[in-house]
Design a protein around this motif. Structure first.
Motif, PDB file in Angstrom:
ATOM      1  N   ILE A 127       0.848  -1.183   0.000  1.00 50.56           N
ATOM      2  CA  ILE A 127       0.000   0.000   0.000  1.00 50.56           C
ATOM      3  C   ILE A 127       0.889   1.241   0.000  1.00 50.56           C
ATOM      4  O   ILE A 127       1.754   1.400   0.863  1.00 50.56           O
ATOM      5  N   ARG A 128       0.678   2.051  -0.973  1.00 55.40           N
ATOM      6  CA  ARG A 128       1.503   3.238  -1.147  1.00 55.40           C
ATOM      7  C   ARG A 128       1.183   4.250  -0.051  1.00 55.40           C
ATOM      8  O   ARG A 128       0.024   4.533   0.227  1.00 55.40           O
ATOM      9  N   PRO A 129       2.192   4.829   0.601  1.00 53.48           N
ATOM     10  CA  PRO A 129       1.906   5.838   1.635  1.00 53.48           C
ATOM     11  C   PRO A 129       1.327   7.101   1.004  1.00 53.48           C
ATOM     12  O   PRO A 129       1.708   7.509  -0.103  1.00 53.48           O
ATOM     13  N   LEU A 134      -6.890  15.223  -2.254  1.00 53.44           N
ATOM     14  CA  LEU A 134      -7.703  16.270  -2.869  1.00 53.44           C
ATOM     15  C   LEU A 134      -9.162  15.858  -2.757  1.00 53.44           C
ATOM     16  O   LEU A 134      -9.549  14.792  -3.247  1.00 53.44           O
ATOM     17  N   ASP A 135      -9.982  16.713  -2.097  1.00 53.14           N
ATOM     18  CA  ASP A 135     -11.394  16.418  -1.850  1.00 53.14           C
ATOM     19  C   ASP A 135     -12.272  17.420  -2.584  1.00 53.14           C
ATOM     20  O   ASP A 135     -12.001  18.628  -2.593  1.00 53.14           O
ATOM     21  N   SER A 274      -5.165   1.803  -5.850  1.00 50.66           N
ATOM     22  CA  SER A 274      -6.310   2.684  -6.046  1.00 50.66           C
ATOM     23  C   SER A 274      -5.931   4.129  -5.733  1.00 50.66           C
ATOM     24  O   SER A 274      -5.153   4.397  -4.811  1.00 50.66           O
ATOM     25  N   ARG A 275      -6.512   5.031  -6.474  1.00 46.30           N
ATOM     26  CA  ARG A 275      -6.245   6.455  -6.282  1.00 46.30           C
ATOM     27  C   ARG A 275      -7.516   7.260  -6.065  1.00 46.30           C
ATOM     28  O   ARG A 275      -7.449   8.485  -6.026  1.00 46.30           O
ATOM     29  N   VAL A 330      -9.328  12.086  -4.152  1.00 47.44           N
ATOM     30  CA  VAL A 330      -8.255  11.611  -5.036  1.00 47.44           C
ATOM     31  C   VAL A 330      -6.957  11.736  -4.278  1.00 47.44           C
ATOM     32  O   VAL A 330      -6.685  12.775  -3.668  1.00 47.44           O
ATOM     33  N   PHE A 331      -6.116  10.684  -4.331  1.00 49.27           N
ATOM     34  CA  PHE A 331      -4.857  10.739  -3.588  1.00 49.27           C
ATOM     35  C   PHE A 331      -3.751  10.068  -4.379  1.00 49.27           C
ATOM     36  O   PHE A 331      -3.985   9.418  -5.400  1.00 49.27           O
TER      37      PHE A 331
END
Length: 331
Positions: A127-129, A134-135, A274-275, A330-331
């Motif tokens: 899992i990428r840190p 962005l909301d 997932s992003r 979105v991250f």
């Protein structure tokens, strides 16, 4: 004399095989034995001293004796038990063609090694840190104006519904802390009457800038504190005889706190890859606005000259607020 002997020899009956050579049983351990008897020897010797005719008769008897000896030897060897060194292994019995064929199941090969372990599934991507988020999303809120003057624009209730939409981004400060800034647009309105003479309407539109500090309790749950502020453009109308209206600008500051619940990445189809996620946030706090003067320039329909502005008092739109919103992250 010779003639007399010849006649006697011819008149004598021929010897049979049994009389000529009596056969004695042979022992398997003994060697070949003589098959001639004393009588046979005497007959042979007497015939050997006789004339040529007598010799012919003796040779005939000797051949018969030899045949009898051969047959006796053959029968003796066939009936004698075989020696220990000459015994051969017994041949296996022949299979019966008519018997049903029985198939023997093949036994599985036995190995001393342990069975091979099944192959392991491919490892999941780590899992990428998170470094930024962005909301974007809308929300709806409810404000409770504490100033009784608000009843001039809503005589039944001092609670006012507000709608907003905002965009916010934040960066990781370190560990579980994030610092974010954002912008939002919010508006609310009210309708009422003033002393049953004027119909009133108020519309407030606000452009807000937000500063938020949030902490990730666990992935999927954030606690945050937020401060909003910006200008508030207020437009009010009084409809009657005479009618009028006015506009004013004031400021607004909100102190808020809340919790954001969103889908953690381990619940998403692509997990760490997932992003995009989604969630909901619940906010509560206090909103402060300075009091404004409600001054309306009234003008009668039949009078072309504009009358002097009328002062209807002041209004402080401040009080407790709650808000619930949804967002796409979105991250």
């Amino acid at each position: 004399m010779n003639t007399t002997l010849l006649i006697v020899a011819l008149a004598a009956p021929p010897l049979t095989s049994r009389e000529a050579a009596p056969v004695e049983p042979l022992s398997p351990l003994s060697g070949p034995t003589s098959t001639s008897s004393p009588s046979t020897s005497s007959s042979t010797s007497s015939s050997s001293t006789s004339a040529p005719a007598t010799a012919s008769s003796s040779s005939t008897a000797s051949s018969a004796t030899s045949q009898t000896t051969s047959s006796s030897t053959t029968s003796t060897s066939s009936t004698s038990p075989p020696s220990a060194g000459s015994v051969e292994a017994a041949a296996p019995p022949e299979a019966d063609p008519g018997a049903p064929v029985r198939s023997t199941p093949a036994s599985p090969p036995t190995t001393s090694e342990a069975p091979a372990a099944p192959p392991l599934p491919p490892p999941e991507p780590p899992i990428r840190p998170l470094r930024w988020r962005l909301d974007l999303g809308p929300g709806v809120g409810l404000a409770l104006h504490l100033d009784p003057a608000w009843r001039a624009f809503d005589p039944d209730d001092r609670r006012v519904a507000a709608v907003d939409i905002g965009l916010r981004g934040d960066l990781r400060l370190g560990g579980r802390a994030f610092l974010g800034v954002g912008a939002a647009y919010r508006q609310f309105s009210g309708r009422g009457d003033l002393d049953q003479v004027y119909s009133t309407r108020l519309l407030a539109r606000e452009a807000l800038v937000a500063l938020r500090v949030s902490a990730v309790m666990v992935e999927g749950v954030d606690l945050f504190g937020q401060v909003d502020g910006g200008p508030s453009f207020v437009d009010f109308q009084l409809t009657g005889s005479p009618s009028g209206g006015g506009k004013t600008i004031t400021g607004v500051v909100d102190g808020l706190g809340g919790v954001a619940l969103y889908l953690p990445r381990r619940w998403l189809p692509r997990r760490g890859a997932s992003r995009v996620s989604a969630g909901v946030e619940v906010i509560a706090g206090y909103s402060f606005r300075p009091a404004i003067d409600v001054d309306a320039a009234l003008q009668a329909d039949e009078e072309p000259i504009e009358a002097a502005p009328a002062h209807f008092g002041d209004l402080a739109m401040r009080g407790f607020v709650t808000r619930i919103g949804i967002f796409l992250r979105v991250f």
